[in-house]
Design a protein around this motif. Structure first.
Motif, PDB file in Angstrom:
ATOM      1  N   ALA A 125       0.841  -1.204   0.000  1.00  0.00           N
ATOM      2  CA  ALA A 125       0.000   0.000   0.000  1.00  0.00           C
ATOM      3  C   ALA A 125       0.877   1.256   0.000  1.00  0.00           C
ATOM      4  O   ALA A 125       0.885   2.043   0.945  1.00  0.00           O
ATOM      5  N   ARG A 126       1.599   1.463  -1.093  1.00  0.00           N
ATOM      6  CA  ARG A 126       2.538   2.588  -1.179  1.00  0.00           C
ATOM      7  C   ARG A 126       1.792   3.910  -1.316  1.00  0.00           C
ATOM      8  O   ARG A 126       0.925   4.073  -2.173  1.00  0.00           O
ATOM      9  N   VAL A 127       2.150   4.859  -0.455  1.00  0.00           N
ATOM     10  CA  VAL A 127       1.518   6.173  -0.453  1.00  0.00           C
ATOM     11  C   VAL A 127       2.591   7.248  -0.282  1.00  0.00           C
ATOM     12  O   VAL A 127       3.734   6.959   0.025  1.00  0.00           O
ATOM     13  N   ARG A 128       2.155   8.497  -0.492  1.00  0.00           N
ATOM     14  CA  ARG A 128       3.008   9.646  -0.124  1.00  0.00           C
ATOM     15  C   ARG A 128       2.126  10.717   0.489  1.00  0.00           C
ATOM     16  O   ARG A 128       0.959  10.867   0.118  1.00  0.00           O
ATOM     17  N   VAL A 129       2.701  11.447   1.429  1.00  0.00           N
ATOM     18  CA  VAL A 129       2.012  12.586   2.024  1.00  0.00           C
ATOM     19  C   VAL A 129       2.232  13.791   1.109  1.00  0.00           C
ATOM     20  O   VAL A 129       3.375  14.181   0.838  1.00  0.00           O
ATOM     21  N   VAL A 130       1.149  14.365   0.639  1.00  0.00           N
ATOM     22  CA  VAL A 130       1.228  15.541  -0.230  1.00  0.00           C
ATOM     23  C   VAL A 130       1.432  16.801   0.622  1.00  0.00           C
ATOM     24  O   VAL A 130       2.267  17.639   0.322  1.00  0.00           O
ATOM     25  N   ARG A 131       0.670  16.883   1.689  1.00  0.00           N
ATOM     26  CA  ARG A 131       0.848  18.019   2.601  1.00  0.00           C
ATOM     27  C   ARG A 131       0.200  17.686   3.945  1.00  0.00           C
ATOM     28  O   ARG A 131      -0.676  16.821   4.017  1.00  0.00           O
ATOM     29  N   ARG A 132       0.640  18.380   4.963  1.00  0.00           N
ATOM     30  CA  ARG A 132       0.028  18.239   6.274  1.00  0.00           C
ATOM     31  C   ARG A 132      -1.130  19.217   6.375  1.00  0.00           C
ATOM     32  O   ARG A 132      -1.095  20.320   5.823  1.00  0.00           O
ATOM     33  N   LEU A 133      -2.156  18.822   7.119  1.00  0.00           N
ATOM     34  CA  LEU A 133      -3.354  19.651   7.243  1.00  0.00           C
ATOM     35  C   LEU A 133      -3.404  20.277   8.626  1.00  0.00           C
ATOM     36  O   LEU A 133      -2.851  19.752   9.601  1.00  0.00           O
TER      37      LEU A 133
END
Length: 457
Positions: free
Chosen positions: A447-455
């Motif tokens: 389940a490869r993901v990346r964080v685009v931005r913190r909220l």
């Protein structure tokens, strides 16, 4: 703290017990068994052990709802797809349908006093003893701990750098087990316990050889398997001793403190805790990874979940949880070992045979889920009369997963906190396939993901 363990079963003793229990004796003729493939035992074993998510549906397509597989160890297996046949198994007499024997390979980890490995008549009182930590009000209290641990975990995720969500889910759910279930608050003890428990639960196919042939435990690499089990025992018994001496134990809400009511023997508590580890760590981590693997490839579903994050309870969020476990089952089948001959689906099955309800096959069967059975469509759970009889991620009957409610609360809490904290996206656009890992079906790429931005910052 010195821990006296002279009256506790060692890892080697549990290995010997597992090896003896897992030997199967068939008491009766096999000529009335259901049909099955003609491939060699080796070929069937490899396909079942490494790719049952593909193999079992293929066998059902070839042979129907009831299929015989010759698999070692533990076979022959009779695989069931029809919910009516599965209901007969789940509602059958516990004295005849032995789930504990079906889980006998887990004895080296969870011991002989665990709800996973006990059978009638011992299973019922053991299950009753395990129920108090999973009462609704106690689960509600634990959910706040889950949210706090999840917030801390998400803060460590890098921005813009791909990572395997499955690996972080393993760390997260193990932290939840150590803190919320075992109640270990000291950071150093919690860290060491987490490391050792992860090594114990990280079972490779080669590790299982020492469970079948305990004499391998004296040589590398299996010697490390035994050492890890012994070290885990040492740490857990130390925590049990500490908690017994805690003057504030009666006011604590962790499962270990609650389990000690009634002063059960240390070894019973140890086995029950290890059962919670096996049932509540890896499986929940895999469920979390599948939920996000599905969510991030269905933007309309993700957007709808995000709109209601402020709601403590959201029926659509629950629908996402149920649908993810339907189309991507964490456990593909469960097992019951017959102690007496039975009639099932028109066949005479002898004692000693194992019957395996095929969760993955039932949950993808168009007869119950329609032409879009393989599609991820959470809305089906908000429609009238969803086919609950064909949704079996937690098993059924008297052996239904004791922590099912906590697992749902945990996964939904993690889903909520992650989506509140970060905007994430899938690294790969295509659906991730699945593969067997230990007893679970995991996303093939983790389940490869990346964080685009913190909220919110």
């Amino acid at each position: 703290m010195k821990v006296v363990r002279s009256d506790h079963a060692s890892a080697n003793q549990r290995l010997m017990s597992s090896a003896s229990i897992s030997k199967v004796s068939i008491d009766g003729p096999l000529d009335s068994m259901p049909p099955g493939p003609s491939e060699s035992v080796l070929a069937q074993t490899i396909r079942f052990r490494l790719g049952r998510q593909h193999y079992l549906p293929e066998m059902h397509e070839r042979f129907g709802d009831v299929v015989t597989l010759r698999v070692v160890p533990g076979g022959p297996f009779v695989i069931l797809r029809n919910p009516d046949h599965i209901k007969e198994v789940f509602k059958g007499a516990p004295e005849i349908f032995h789930a504990g024997e079906g889980n006998s390979l887990l004895v080296p980890i969870v011991g002989r006093n665990s709800v996973l490995t006990l059978d009638a008549p011992d299973h019922k009182p053991a299950r009753k003893r395990m129920m108090p930590p999973f009462q609704h009000e106690r689960i509600a209290a634990l959910s706040s701990v889950v949210r706090e641990i999840t917030e801390n975990e998400v803060r460590s995720w890098p921005v813009g750098k791909p990572f395997r969500l499955l690996d972080r889910s393993y760390a997260l759910t193990l932290d939840i087990i150590v803190r919320a279930v075992l109640g270990v608050e000291d950071k150093h003890r919690a860290a060491e316990l987490g490391r050792v428990l992860r090594r114990v639960s990280d079972i490779g196919l080669s590790d299982i050889l020492v469970w079948i042939r305990p004499q391998l435990g004296s040589v590398w690499p299996w010697r490390n398997v035994v050492r890890n089990l012994d070290r885990a025992d040492e740490l857990i018994y130390a925590e049990i001793a500490r908690r017994r001496q805690d003057p504030n134990r009666s006011s604590r809400t962790d499962a270990l403190s609650i389990m000690l009511d009634g002063e059960p023997e240390d070894e019973i508590v140890r086995d029950e805790l290890m059962a919670l580890l096996m049932a509540g760590h890896e499986t929940t981590a895999v469920a979390i990874s599948w939920v996000f693997e599905r969510l991030l490839r269905h933007p309309e579903v993700l957007a709808r979940v995000r709109r209601n994050l402020h709601e403590p309870k959201d029926p659509y969020r629950t629908a996402v949880f149920k649908e993810a476990l339907r189309v991507r089952p964490v456990i593909h089948n469960v097992a019951r070992r017959l102690t007496e001959p039975i009639e099932l689906a028109g066949y005479r099955l002898p004692a000693g045979v194992a019957v395996l309800p095929s969760i993955g096959a039932v949950q993808s069967d168009p007869r119950f889920w329609g032409a879009d059975a393989k599609e991820f469509r959470p809305e089906r759970w908000l429609e009238p009369n969803p086919p609950l009889h064909a949704w079996l991620p937690f098993g059924g009957g008297v052996r239904r997963c004791i922590g099912a409610m906590f697992a749902q609360v945990e996964v939904e809490a993690v889903m909520t906190e992650v989506l509140r904290s970060v905007h994430i996206e899938a690294v790969d656009l295509d659906d991730e396939g699945s593969e067997m890992r230990n007893i679970t079906m995991i996303p093939k790429q983790g389940a490869r993901v990346r964080v685009v931005r913190r909220l919110g910052s």
